[in-house]
Design a protein around this motif. Sequence first.
Motif, PDB file in Angstrom:
ATOM      1  N   THR A 277       0.756  -1.087   0.062  1.00  9.71           N
ATOM      2  CA  THR A 277      -0.051  -0.076   0.093  1.00  9.71           C
ATOM      3  C   THR A 277       0.944   1.150   0.080  1.00  9.71           C
ATOM      4  O   THR A 277       1.713   1.642   0.997  1.00  9.71           O
ATOM      5  N   ASN A 278       0.831   2.097  -0.961  1.00  8.98           N
ATOM      6  CA  ASN A 278       1.515   3.307  -1.131  1.00  8.98           C
ATOM      7  C   ASN A 278       0.501   4.438  -0.778  1.00  8.98           C
ATOM      8  O   ASN A 278      -0.550   4.581  -1.557  1.00  8.98           O
ATOM      9  N   LYS A 279       0.613   5.369   0.344  1.00  7.01           N
ATOM     10  CA  LYS A 279       0.102   6.270   0.557  1.00  7.01           C
ATOM     11  C   LYS A 279       0.578   7.701  -0.018  1.00  7.01           C
ATOM     12  O   LYS A 279       1.832   7.605   0.081  1.00  7.01           O
ATOM     13  N   PHE A 280       0.181   8.373  -0.330  1.00  7.90           N
ATOM     14  CA  PHE A 280       0.306   9.686  -0.674  1.00  7.90           C
ATOM     15  C   PHE A 280      -0.286  11.031  -0.576  1.00  7.90           C
ATOM     16  O   PHE A 280      -0.939  11.461  -1.486  1.00  7.90           O
ATOM     17  N   ASN A 281      -0.549  11.058   0.677  1.00  9.89           N
ATOM     18  CA  ASN A 281      -1.622  12.241   1.118  1.00  9.89           C
ATOM     19  C   ASN A 281      -0.711  13.780   1.048  1.00  9.89           C
ATOM     20  O   ASN A 281       0.361  13.540   0.824  1.00  9.89           O
ATOM     21  N   ALA A 282      -1.677  14.699   0.852  1.00  7.64           N
ATOM     22  CA  ALA A 282      -0.998  15.947   0.512  1.00  7.64           C
ATOM     23  C   ALA A 282      -1.707  17.130   1.105  1.00  7.64           C
ATOM     24  O   ALA A 282      -2.764  16.929   1.671  1.00  7.64           O
ATOM     25  N   PHE A 283      -1.137  18.170   1.071  1.00  9.82           N
ATOM     26  CA  PHE A 283      -1.536  19.419   1.731  1.00  9.82           C
ATOM     27  C   PHE A 283      -1.502  20.570   0.641  1.00  9.82           C
ATOM     28  O   PHE A 283      -0.289  20.559  -0.061  1.00  9.82           O
ATOM     29  N   TYR A 284      -2.445  21.058   0.362  1.00  6.59           N
ATOM     30  CA  TYR A 284      -2.516  22.361  -0.658  1.00  6.59           C
ATOM     31  C   TYR A 284      -2.961  23.612  -0.223  1.00  6.59           C
ATOM     32  O   TYR A 284      -3.652  23.500   0.563  1.00  6.59           O
ATOM     33  N   VAL A 285      -2.422  24.583  -1.031  1.00  2.00           N
ATOM     34  CA  VAL A 285      -2.939  25.872  -0.707  1.00  2.00           C
ATOM     35  C   VAL A 285      -3.136  26.427  -2.059  1.00  2.00           C
ATOM     36  O   VAL A 285      -2.297  26.571  -3.109  1.00  2.00           O
ATOM     37  N   ASN A 286      -4.402  26.640  -2.569  1.00  2.00           N
ATOM     38  CA  ASN A 286      -5.166  27.161  -3.855  1.00  2.00           C
ATOM     39  C   ASN A 286      -5.486  28.547  -3.732  1.00  2.00           C
ATOM     40  O   ASN A 286      -6.086  28.965  -2.843  1.00  2.00           O
ATOM     41  N   VAL A 287      -5.132  29.306  -4.871  1.00  2.87           N
ATOM     42  CA  VAL A 287      -5.777  30.625  -4.740  1.00  2.87           C
ATOM     43  C   VAL A 287      -6.183  30.653  -6.269  1.00  2.87           C
ATOM     44  O   VAL A 287      -5.895  30.307  -7.363  1.00  2.87           O
ATOM     45  N   GLY A 288      -7.514  31.567  -6.226  1.00  2.00           N
ATOM     46  CA  GLY A 288      -8.003  31.439  -7.459  1.00  2.00           C
ATOM     47  C   GLY A 288      -9.279  32.528  -7.485  1.00  2.00           C
ATOM     48  O   GLY A 288      -9.482  33.319  -6.577  1.00  2.00           O
ATOM     49  N   VAL A 289     -10.242  32.432  -8.638  1.00  2.00           N
ATOM     50  CA  VAL A 289     -11.254  33.362  -8.816  1.00  2.00           C
ATOM     51  C   VAL A 289     -12.445  32.598  -9.203  1.00  2.00           C
ATOM     52  O   VAL A 289     -12.374  31.203  -9.641  1.00  2.00           O
TER      53      VAL A 289
END
Length: 353
Positions: A277-289
Amino acid sequence: MRHKPVFFLRRYTPILALVVLCLACLPESAWAQYESESDASIPLENFYIKRQGISGFRRILSKVTFGLSTGYGNTTFKHDLKGYGILQNPDSVPKLFPGNTVGTGYSKWVNKITPTGNTVQAGAFLANSDTTKLGFKGKSFNIPIKATIHVEFDRYRIGAGYSFEYTHMGTFKPTNYGDRISAFNTDFSSFFLKKYFGMIGGTVYRYNEYLLVIDANIGGYSMGKNFDKSVMQKGVYLNIGAAVEREMSEYFRVFVRPSYEIKSYKITPPEGGQSITNKFNAFYVNVGVTYRFPELRRCFLKTCKAQMNHAHGNREYRSRVHPIYKKQNPHYGENHPNLIKYKGKNKRKLSPY
């Protein structure tokens, strides 16, 4: 002279009464708004025509909002090698073996799990998951481009989206025996991650033109040609975020959205056996309109400079000169909300005019 008003009223009272009676006998349509321009028999600047309502299609379309964003993501690849052992030969990359079968080796278990033969060399280090928890961990970064479409009902929203992300792979380091087992890199430095999802959420707090929105994205993903789909088992992923939106106008918003994402996949050797089992959790910061379709059509008259919603004939239009990034007061336009006498050096003058 002082009796002239009284004389006037006594003389013309019958005529005034007759005029009032005639006006009272006029049909009701003479006092109501006209339904169309063709029904108007007198100048329109003196009498209004009844305005046409917004069409049903336009009203439904005005509930649709499009979003576009980019940002930065930090992904942690991590896997547990339960049921496997690690062989570390000197001056070599680590290899796996199932159970206690050291002669059967595997490499590239992050994306393909390729069978290779193991040869135990002098000075080799062996570790088995029966006695110690084994695994590797690596950091990667993402640059996402994300597009969404959703419908808003009151404070709730539901929709769908698509994300295309550049992912740069980092170095995988052992979670145990860091002094005996070497780190390794995959045979590819980057890949493109594609995600498609449904979204659901709602506004939980508002302060003036600022909104706090909690939402979730649930969907699937594709990891590109560097990953062998025939040995992979993928599940859905879950992304939960909290967006702070700023209303620039009734149609246009800007936002920043931090989020955390949970996803994983399993890789099974071609000949069968224990899955990794390969886990690839992530944290994001998105900016947009985001942009919402307006209810009213844009004014057709190129020379029209009206800043607020207005009418031409029996149809209502929105301004063609008011920018979408400025909030519009319902009673007057706000392209220039501050008078010249309150701007710049005029603020220091006693009489700016």
